[in-house]
Write a protein that holds these residues in place. Structure first.
Motif, short mmCIF file in Angstrom:
data_model
loop_
_atom_site.label_atom_id
_atom_site.label_comp_id
_atom_site.label_asym_id
_atom_site.label_seq_id
_atom_site.Cartn_x
_atom_site.Cartn_y
_atom_site.Cartn_z
N GLU A 260 2.36 12.91 6.40
CA GLU A 260 3.03 14.12 5.97
C GLU A 260 2.16 15.08 6.10
O GLU A 260 2.05 15.87 4.92
N VAL A 261 2.82 16.81 6.72
CA VAL A 261 1.96 17.87 7.00
C VAL A 261 2.82 19.08 6.23
O VAL A 261 3.54 19.37 6.66
N LEU B 188 -0.35 9.71 2.19
CA LEU B 188 -1.14 11.22 2.46
C LEU B 188 -0.40 12.97 2.27
O LEU B 188 0.32 12.71 3.20
N TRP B 189 -0.32 13.66 1.36
CA TRP B 189 0.46 14.58 2.04
C TRP B 189 -1.03 15.67 2.14
O TRP B 189 -1.82 15.93 1.17
N VAL B 190 -0.72 16.82 3.13
CA VAL B 190 -1.02 17.91 2.84
C VAL B 190 -1.15 18.84 2.98
O VAL B 190 0.21 19.04 4.36
N LEU B 191 -1.66 19.99 2.66
CA LEU B 191 -1.09 21.20 2.33
C LEU B 191 -1.59 22.37 2.80
O LEU B 191 -2.54 23.23 2.69
N ARG C 166 -3.10 20.52 10.42
CA ARG C 166 -2.92 21.66 9.86
C ARG C 166 -1.99 22.68 10.75
O ARG C 166 -1.52 23.26 10.19
N ASP C 167 -2.73 22.65 11.94
CA ASP C 167 -2.64 23.67 12.54
C ASP C 167 -1.39 23.26 13.25
O ASP C 167 -0.58 24.17 13.86
N GLU C 168 -0.89 22.10 13.71
CA GLU C 168 0.40 21.70 14.48
C GLU C 168 1.56 21.63 12.96
O GLU C 168 2.48 22.08 14.06
N ALA C 169 1.35 21.96 11.65
CA ALA C 169 2.53 21.73 11.17
C ALA C 169 2.50 23.48 11.26
O ALA C 169 3.56 24.05 10.70
#
Length: 602
Positions: free
Chosen positions: A390-391, A452-455, A524-527
């Motif tokens: 999840e981002v 996993l979380w990506v911020l 990141r770019d998609e989020a």
């Protein structure tokens, strides 16, 4: 810890094993907490795992330094609480399944004057209702096909009119609203629809004939729509030569596994025929337990609502908590639930059919980026392979239209159905991320945490996320990605951006050509794209509504004050007069309510 184990009560409850950092390793349930937990350990001469336990359990206990427990009224409550906590907290040694969505059924009420087919996920009141399903895919396609091929009453509201509508003119309805259509003319179409639902090959044959007609008439777009529909309907079932020589119903569950993953297959037998099937894959880890996989599968599938069709349950393997699950389902169904593992006869043939198909599905290729994910796991020392990620990112313009977005990546693709957007109230980036992550954590019980979380941010936001998770007792890998700064400005040159990864005390800088960095940048770019898109929609709505409110005398500062308090215009529309008056005064509150009442009446 040994004294705590000796003092455990002889009551039903759940127990949690914790590691040296206080993270939950495992959540279990017990009819008798004292007996259950003591069955794991030798208490003399010192505390140690029993040698008769599996290697998986021995490894878990070797990491255990703490114990928590919760007493409940009975075994049923223990099972429900255990399932809820596993979803929310994602313990290391428990299995977490995501497939706890409800599947749709088709139904028809034969008591209606002119029966029609509809979709449902719940029980509908009525004495003469027939259900068909559940369907993993294709339910809506089947329903649409019935209404295109049969001249049924298309919508409930149709019968309220007194004159044939467009459906009658298109020859898709007999218009019983206008003409005295006898039941002898109408009911055979309902019978035909039931036959096609029960034997989808006959329905597909009709659709294929229509598709060929469209193709011959050069109506290629309509032909393509039917082709895709036929494909989805076909996917909803397995073909079988098994003849039960009866009209029995069964829900069949089978789990097959290889070295790297397991396939959970659900097979639904209705009136002696295969109605539909669905499957999921879960990774094989050192902590995998087929007993727990069956328990989680059954609890997740049936959920907390009585299904429209209650069928005997067949499992391909016996499992340890069979009695627990059976008692839970008995209470849920309101009648005796039956779970069995047949060893011979036609029911054993159903088990073999399910296992054969599960094994065949295991042979399908895994996502092509599996090696890359393993490489990222090793690089960032992640606790688990990041199969589901999840981002998060947020967006605003001058403090207005502040929104956040969460995108999901799983099984080698973006899962756009799982995307979420958030209207945010906080002014600063830190507060916005805290608000968004808090709301996501609060939803873990319904939508379990990922791997996993990506911020989109730096070390500060990553620390915020780990602190929030820790305060809720959840251990989840978190990384952040921030832009490289050159002369105090973010460096985003396409193809050469060296973004910084934050996952430990020291940041990590990879070469711009590194596939691992490029993968995380892609996430990141998609989020960011999702957040910007939602921000633009929100800003447009705010601008349009602000202009309309301004016409009614509401100033821009007051509009902003209302949005700061309520978050959305929908919330403003539903607000009470007293709250509005306190925020912007009684006169403007009255104008606001007049404006929205006028819109509603229109």
């Amino acid at each position: 810890m040994i004294e705590q184990i000796r003092g455990l009560p002889h009551q039903a409850g759940i127990y949690q094993y914790l590691d040296e950092k206080g993270r939950i390793l495992y959540i279990g349930k017990a009819k008798n907490l004292s007996k259950r937990v003591k069955s794991y350990f030798n208490l003399t001469p010192s505390l140690s795992p029993k040698a008769t336990l599996s290697l998986r359990i021995q490894k878990m206990l070797s990491e255990t330094v703490g114990l928590h427990y919760i007493i409940v009224e009975n075994e049923h409550d223990a099972l429900i609480l255990e399932n809820s906590l596993i979803k929310q907290l994602k313990p290391k040694y428990n299995i977490l399944l995501r497939d706890d969505k409800t599947y749709p059924y088709l139904y028809v009420d034969m008591d209606e004057t002119y029966p029609r087919f509809e979709l449902t996920r719940k029980i509908i009141k009525g004495k003469s209702i027939r259900y068909f399903g559940p369907f993993s895919v294709g339910a809506r396609d089947i329903l649409d096909s019935l209404y295109e091929l049969l001249k049924l009453v298309q919508k409930k509201s149709c019968l309220k009119g007194k004159k044939g509508c467009l459906f009658y003119q298109m020859e898709q309805c007999l218009a019983p609203c206008e003409f005295p259509i006898p039941h002898e003319t109408y009911l055979p179409m309902v019978t035909q629809g039931i036959e096609w639902i029960q034997n989808k090959r006959k329905l597909i044959k009709q659709l294929e004939a229509k598709m060929e007609f469209y193709a011959e008439s050069l109506r290629f777009e309509e032909a393509l729509v039917l082709r895709d529909r036929i494909d989805r309907i076909t996917k909803s079932e397995l073909t079988s030569q098994i003849d039960l020589a009866s009209t029995e119903n069964y829900d069949v569950f089978a789990i097959a596994l290889n070295e790297v993953r397991a396939c959970i297959l659900r097979l639904f037998i209705r009136e002696g025929k295969v109605a539909s099937s669905t499957h999921d894959f879960i990774p094989i880890t050192p902590y995998f337990s087929i007993d727990e996989a069956y328990e989680r599968t059954l609890i997740g599938f049936y959920g907390n609502e009585k299904p429209p069709i209650i069928a005997p349950i067949l499992t391909a393997h016996p499992f340890e908590s069979n009695d627990w699950v059976q008692e839970h389902l008995t209470e849920l169904f309101g009648k005796k639930a039956k779970i069995e593992t047949p060893q011979r006869g036609a029911k054993k043939e159903l088990i073999d059919l399910a296992l054969t198909n599960a094994k065949e599905l295991l042979r399908t290729p895994q996502p092509t980026n599996e090696h890359l994910l393993h490489s990222i796991q090793e690089l960032l020392a992640l606790d688990s392979l990041p199969r589901r990620i999840e981002v998060f990112d947020n967006s605003h313009h001058g403090g207005s239209a502040t929104v956040g977005a969460m995108i999901v990546y799983e099984n080698g693709r973006f899962d756009k159905k799982a995307y979420r957007t958030y209207h945010l109230h906080e002014r600063d980036e830190y507060g916005q991320m805290r608000e968004m992550l808090t709301r996501r954590i609060e939803a873990f019980e319904k939508n379990p945490p990922p791997d996993l979380w990506v911020l989109d941010g730096g070390a500060t936001l990553r620390s915020l996320a780990t602190d929030l998770l820790g305060s809720h007792g959840i251990h989840l890998d978190v990384i952040a990605i921030s832009k490289e700064k050159i002369d105090a400005k973010a460096h985003r040159a396409k193809g050469s951006a060296r973004d910084i990864l934050h996952f430990a005390e020291e940041p990590l800088r990879l070469e711009s050509s590194d596939k691992r960095l490029q993968f995380i940048q892609m996430l990141r770019d998609e989020a960011h794209r999702s957040a910007i898109t939602f921000h633009k929609k929100t800003k447009l709505k705010i601008d349009q509504t602000s202009k309309l409110l301004a016409i009614h005398g509401i100033s821009t500062p007051k509009i902003h004050r209302l949005l700061d308090y309520f978050g959305t215009f929908d919330a403003i529309a539903k607000s009470d007069f007293k709250t509005l008056s306190e925020l912007i005064g009684a006169k403007d509150a009255e104008n606001i309510q007049k404006y929205y009442r006028g819109n509603i009446s229109k």
